[in-house]
Each structure stands twice: as C-alpha cells, then as structure tokens.
Design a protein around this motif. Structure first.
Motif, mmCIF file in Angstrom:
data_model
loop_
_atom_site.group_PDB
_atom_site.id
_atom_site.type_symbol
_atom_site.label_atom_id
_atom_site.label_comp_id
_atom_site.label_asym_id
_atom_site.label_seq_id
_atom_site.Cartn_x
_atom_site.Cartn_y
_atom_site.Cartn_z
ATOM 1 N N ASN A 103 0.825 -1.214 0.000
ATOM 2 C CA ASN A 103 0.000 0.000 0.000
ATOM 3 C C ASN A 103 0.853 1.255 0.000
ATOM 4 O O ASN A 103 0.504 2.256 -0.615
ATOM 5 C CB ASN A 103 -0.908 0.021 1.237
ATOM 6 C CG ASN A 103 -2.143 -0.822 1.044
ATOM 7 O OD1 ASN A 103 -2.486 -1.178 -0.070
ATOM 8 N ND2 ASN A 103 -2.802 -1.150 2.134
ATOM 9 N N ASP A 104 1.976 1.216 0.718
ATOM 10 C CA ASP A 104 2.811 2.408 0.833
ATOM 11 C C ASP A 104 3.631 2.663 -0.425
ATOM 12 O O ASP A 104 3.898 3.810 -0.760
ATOM 13 C CB ASP A 104 3.777 2.260 2.016
ATOM 14 C CG ASP A 104 3.104 2.578 3.342
ATOM 15 O OD1 ASP A 104 1.917 2.923 3.306
ATOM 16 O OD2 ASP A 104 3.751 2.483 4.382
ATOM 17 N N TYR A 105 4.072 1.604 -1.084
ATOM 18 C CA TYR A 105 5.058 1.805 -2.145
ATOM 19 C C TYR A 105 4.554 1.578 -3.557
ATOM 20 O O TYR A 105 5.126 2.120 -4.495
ATOM 21 C CB TYR A 105 6.293 0.931 -1.891
ATOM 22 C CG TYR A 105 7.121 1.454 -0.751
ATOM 23 C CD1 TYR A 105 8.005 2.505 -0.956
ATOM 24 C CD2 TYR A 105 6.992 0.944 0.527
ATOM 25 C CE1 TYR A 105 8.747 3.017 0.084
ATOM 26 C CE2 TYR A 105 7.726 1.452 1.577
ATOM 27 C CZ TYR A 105 8.600 2.483 1.349
ATOM 28 O OH TYR A 105 9.325 2.997 2.380
ATOM 29 N N GLU A 107 2.339 2.401 -6.423
ATOM 30 C CA GLU A 107 1.488 3.547 -6.684
ATOM 31 C C GLU A 107 0.351 3.231 -7.643
ATOM 32 O O GLU A 107 -0.738 3.774 -7.503
ATOM 33 C CB GLU A 107 2.324 4.702 -7.233
ATOM 34 C CG GLU A 107 3.208 5.309 -6.162
ATOM 35 C CD GLU A 107 4.020 6.477 -6.674
ATOM 36 O OE1 GLU A 107 3.461 7.286 -7.419
ATOM 37 O OE2 GLU A 107 5.215 6.555 -6.334
ATOM 38 N N ARG A 112 -0.669 -2.795 -7.431
ATOM 39 C CA ARG A 112 -1.154 -3.142 -6.106
ATOM 40 C C ARG A 112 -1.978 -4.414 -6.131
ATOM 41 O O ARG A 112 -1.781 -5.310 -5.322
ATOM 42 C CB ARG A 112 -2.065 -2.016 -5.597
ATOM 43 C CG ARG A 112 -1.368 -1.066 -4.672
ATOM 44 C CD ARG A 112 -2.367 -0.057 -4.161
ATOM 45 N NE ARG A 112 -1.714 1.242 -4.187
ATOM 46 C CZ ARG A 112 -2.079 2.257 -3.444
ATOM 47 N NH1 ARG A 112 -3.115 2.150 -2.650
ATOM 48 N NH2 ARG A 112 -1.432 3.384 -3.498
ATOM 49 N N VAL B 177 5.074 8.492 3.711
ATOM 50 C CA VAL B 177 3.750 7.967 3.383
ATOM 51 C C VAL B 177 2.973 9.008 2.573
ATOM 52 O O VAL B 177 2.259 8.673 1.622
ATOM 53 C CB VAL B 177 2.987 7.571 4.662
ATOM 54 C CG1 VAL B 177 1.591 7.100 4.319
ATOM 55 C CG2 VAL B 177 3.737 6.494 5.415
ATOM 56 N N THR B 180 3.929 9.085 -1.182
ATOM 57 C CA THR B 180 3.466 8.016 -2.067
ATOM 58 C C THR B 180 2.319 8.462 -2.958
ATOM 59 O O THR B 180 2.437 8.457 -4.168
ATOM 60 C CB THR B 180 3.007 6.801 -1.260
ATOM 61 O OG1 THR B 180 3.999 6.505 -0.299
ATOM 62 C CG2 THR B 180 2.762 5.618 -2.150
ATOM 63 N N ARG B 220 -1.941 5.086 9.110
ATOM 64 C CA ARG B 220 -0.908 5.007 8.056
ATOM 65 C C ARG B 220 0.431 5.533 8.540
ATOM 66 O O ARG B 220 1.419 5.445 7.831
ATOM 67 C CB ARG B 220 -1.349 5.791 6.806
ATOM 68 C CG ARG B 220 -2.323 5.012 5.958
ATOM 69 C CD ARG B 220 -2.299 5.482 4.522
ATOM 70 N NE ARG B 220 -1.265 4.804 3.756
ATOM 71 C CZ ARG B 220 -1.056 5.021 2.466
ATOM 72 N NH1 ARG B 220 -1.799 5.883 1.813
ATOM 73 N NH2 ARG B 220 -0.111 4.378 1.825
ATOM 74 N N ARG B 222 3.895 5.535 10.081
ATOM 75 C CA ARG B 222 4.857 4.449 10.267
ATOM 76 C C ARG B 222 5.916 4.810 11.301
ATOM 77 O O ARG B 222 6.960 4.170 11.362
ATOM 78 C CB ARG B 222 5.529 4.108 8.937
ATOM 79 C CG ARG B 222 4.585 3.816 7.814
ATOM 80 C CD ARG B 222 4.081 2.387 7.845
ATOM 81 N NE ARG B 222 3.026 2.216 6.878
ATOM 82 C CZ ARG B 222 1.745 2.206 7.194
ATOM 83 N NH1 ARG B 222 1.360 2.374 8.442
ATOM 84 N NH2 ARG B 222 0.830 2.059 6.269
#
Lengths: 156, 253
Positions: A103-105, A107, A112, B177, B180, B220, B222
């Motif tokens: 989810n974080d990386y 895009e 995903r 975050v 992104t 979210r 981190r």
C-alpha cells in the motif's frame, strides 16, 4: 552567472484525496490491523523463542532432532497448538506487514492488485498446507523401521 | 557580480560582521515556458549573520527578479517559506547560512509531495484540505457561557506542544507515506486535531477521532520520525500522533 542544467521531470500534480466514507467508525480494519501487529508481535516473541529453546537447547539440543522427535512433538496437543499458533500468527503478521508495504510503495492500482493477489495466494497455500501437516501428521508410518519412530509407536 | 563589490568594502570596517561568498543551487520551474525543471546556481555575498532567506532576497532583488518563493513575516512565525534546504525541510528564514557549510553550494528545492506551481512555490491546497477536514476550531454543545471558558494550567499544558504549529507543511512534506500518493492526512492535520482533541474545553473529540480513524488517517503513520525532525517549531509531532492513536484505542475498547 547563472548556470542552467536541465534535470529530471516535474512530479505530476496529484489527484485530490478521494472523499472519505463518513459514518460511525469506532473501529475499522486499519485500527484492528495496527493493534494486531503489536499484540501478535509480543506473542510471537514468546512462541518463537520458546520454540527455538525447546528444539535447539533443551537436553541434547540440536543433535536430538529427527523424525521421532518431530513425530513425538506433533502427537502432543500442546505442541500442536503451539505450532499452529506460531504458524497462523506469523503468517497473518507477515502478510499484513507486506500488505502495508505494498500500500505504501506500489502507486499504480494494477500493480497493487497483482502484488496483493500473489501475497494472499502465498498466504493461503502456506497456511492451509501447514495446518494440514500439523493435524494430519502420521507419527507411525506403516513399514518404517522401529528405531526411527517415536517410542509410543506400536511394534510393527 | 556588481552587488558583490559594494558589500565587500563595508565588511572591512573594524568590528564588522565577516562576509563570504555563498552559492545557492536552486531548483527552478517556469510553468509559462513549460520547460523541464532545472537547477540554477547563483553566487552572492552574504554576512555571517545572514539566513538563507537573506541570500535568496539578494538573488531576487539584485540578480534575477524572476526567482519565485513565498515568504511573509520572514521571522519564523508565518510558515510561508518552508523549503527543502540541503535535503532537509526547513524555514529559509530560520536557517543561518553559517550553519550550513557555505563553502559548498546550498541546495534549495520546493517541499516534496505537493504540486509545484513555480520555482519554490507549491500548491498548498491538498495540505489545507486535510487541515480543514479535522475541524480545527472549538466545538461545544449547549449554551455558551456568559464568561470565559476557564481552564486550569495543567489542562492547558496537556496540548501546549501542538499549539505551536504554524502550518508551514515542513512535516507533511517530509513524510514518506504522504509522498506516495498524497492521500494520507499528514502529520500537520493530526497535530492540529490533537490540539483540540486534548483541549478540556472542546467537546468535538469524538468527531475528530472518527475523521482520523479513516483508512488514510493515523493508522498510516509508520513512526519514521521525519516529521518530528523537520518541524521548525520543535513540536514532537510523532508523539502527538501516537497520543491520538492511543486515544482511539482507549475509546474503542
């Protein structure tokens, strides 16, 4: 005097944040996930180090690990439960961590989706296979030499 | 450079502040030409007491008037001039040149994660949209009292740290975050929610916690501490976010 060098591309303007689902949300999955990571982390420390201690250090330690040792352990409901808890907690903990990283990386939505599908598939296969092994393990296979089997096996 | 010759003479007076040449390497983008963003270097003479903003003023006023950046009070209160200086988010008006090793070029970029409008000016709208969503104003029920809403010094101290926020976006634009996809609320919005959630006079804590319990809310975070390091006001941002998380968990169970 000003030296000019072209570099890179400008970050594309980003879309506005999607409107949120408003509604009573005292808890939600993200919160449950966050909490689970902390609690399962603490439990896993106990389970994993207990597992390592019992398997590698108690008695003769690593030298005593063989088929009979593993068969003996999985004939005991205590160790069945211990290993099952370790398998499930570690797999959910790890999968949730990977889901967070995706989810974080990742895009693009498609990336995903693909990564998460692979992740859940790997989770499913490992958990089902592991659970089956723990519960259906046969400690006394027929026709095996008695010296390799746990002591409680009936003589062939 | 013409400006250079004038100022070096004044610095030779007895007791004068030492002056030196400093190179600013600034990331520039001009939307009118549509060209790619580029790096441009300017060398100006600065004094030992000068801040990065003073050197940028010198560039804008004496060298290249097209250099575009925001600044209002120029004294670290308005929060207009947050930018990425030597890879860290700082306020140009609070960063002394002498603290940055002026022998090397000082790299200045717009803050990350927000769309660049021109040079160092970014579109702050996504940032303020998140800020508005946490309802940063006093929410109360019932009739307003006829006198002030009193509060003990202890109750005031509870949220003192988060009252210092100047909305410069240094924290939010340092958050990986947020980089992104820009969907995360960001530290600044959570800090400003914290300021009211822990205010004994406010009664909207439940509503704010509900807003921040979103998929893109506090969960979210981190805890990378980038925000705490970036904050020019020294707010313990990560701690404030953790306190909001804790309030949510104690509320839920």
């Amino acid at each position: 005097m000003a030296t000019t060098t072209p570099t890179g591309t400008l970050a594309a303007p980003r879309s506005a944040r999607a409107t949120r689902s408003r509604g009573s949300s005292r808890t939600n999955m993200e919160m449950v996930g966050w909490l689970f990571m902390r609690l399962s982390g603490v439990l896993l420390i106990v389970l994993i180090f207990g597992h390592l201690f019992v398997n590698l250090m108690v008695g003769e330690g690593i030298n005593r690990i063989d088929f009979a040792f593993v068969g003996g352990k999985w004939a005991d409901p205590f160790w069945q439960f211990w290993d099952l808890a370790m398998l499930w907690l570690a797999m959910i903990h790890g999968t949730n961590g990977m889901r967070t990283i995706i989810n974080d990386y990742a895009e693009r939505d498609r990336t995903r989706l693909v990564l998460k599908a692979l992740l859940y598939l790997a989770f499913f296969v490992t958990v089902v296979l592991g659970t089956l092994v723990i519960f259906t393990f046969e400690p006394c296979p027929i026709g095996a030499p008695a010296e390799l089997l746990p002591s409680f096996c009936p003589a062939p | 450079m013409t400006a250079l010759a004038e100022t070096t003479e004044t610095s030779t007076e007895a007791g004068a502040v030492p002056s030196f040449d400093v190179t600013l390497r600034i990331r520039r983008f001009d939307p009118d030409t549509g060209a790619e963003p580029r790096w441009e270097e300017f060398t100006v003479t600065a004094h030992g007491t000068d801040r990065v903003l003073d050197a940028m003023h010198k560039v804008k006023w004496e060298v290249d008037g097209s250099l575009t950046f925001r600044r209002s009070c120029a004294h670290g209160i308005c929060g207009s001039d947050a930018m990425r200086i030597n890879g860290r988010n700082r306020l140009a008006c609070k960063t002394l040149l002498k603290d940055l090793d002026p022998s090397k070029p000082i790299v200045i970029e717009p803050i990350k994660g927000l769309p660049v409008i021109k040079d160092l000016v970014v579109d702050m709208e996504p940032f303020f949209a998140s800020y508005r969503e946490v309802m940063p104003f006093l929410i109360t029920n019932g009739n307003a009292p006829t006198k002030e809403r009193l509060q003990s010094p202890e109750d005031r101290a509870r949220y003192d740290d988060t009252t210092k926020c100047i909305l410069c976006a240094a924290c939010t634009s340092s958050c990986p975050v947020f980089w992104t996809d820009g969907q995360y609320f960001g530290p600044a919005a959570i800090v400003n929610a914290h300021r009211f959630i822990f205010d004994s006079r406010d009664e909207g804590a439940a509503q704010r916690l509900e807003v921040l319990n979103d998929k893109e809310g506090v969960w979210r975070c981190r805890t990378t501490f980038n925000c705490s390091e970036a904050c020019p006001r020294g707010i313990e941002v990560t701690k404030a976010i953790q306190e909001v998380k804790r309030a949510m968990i104690t509320r839920a169970f």
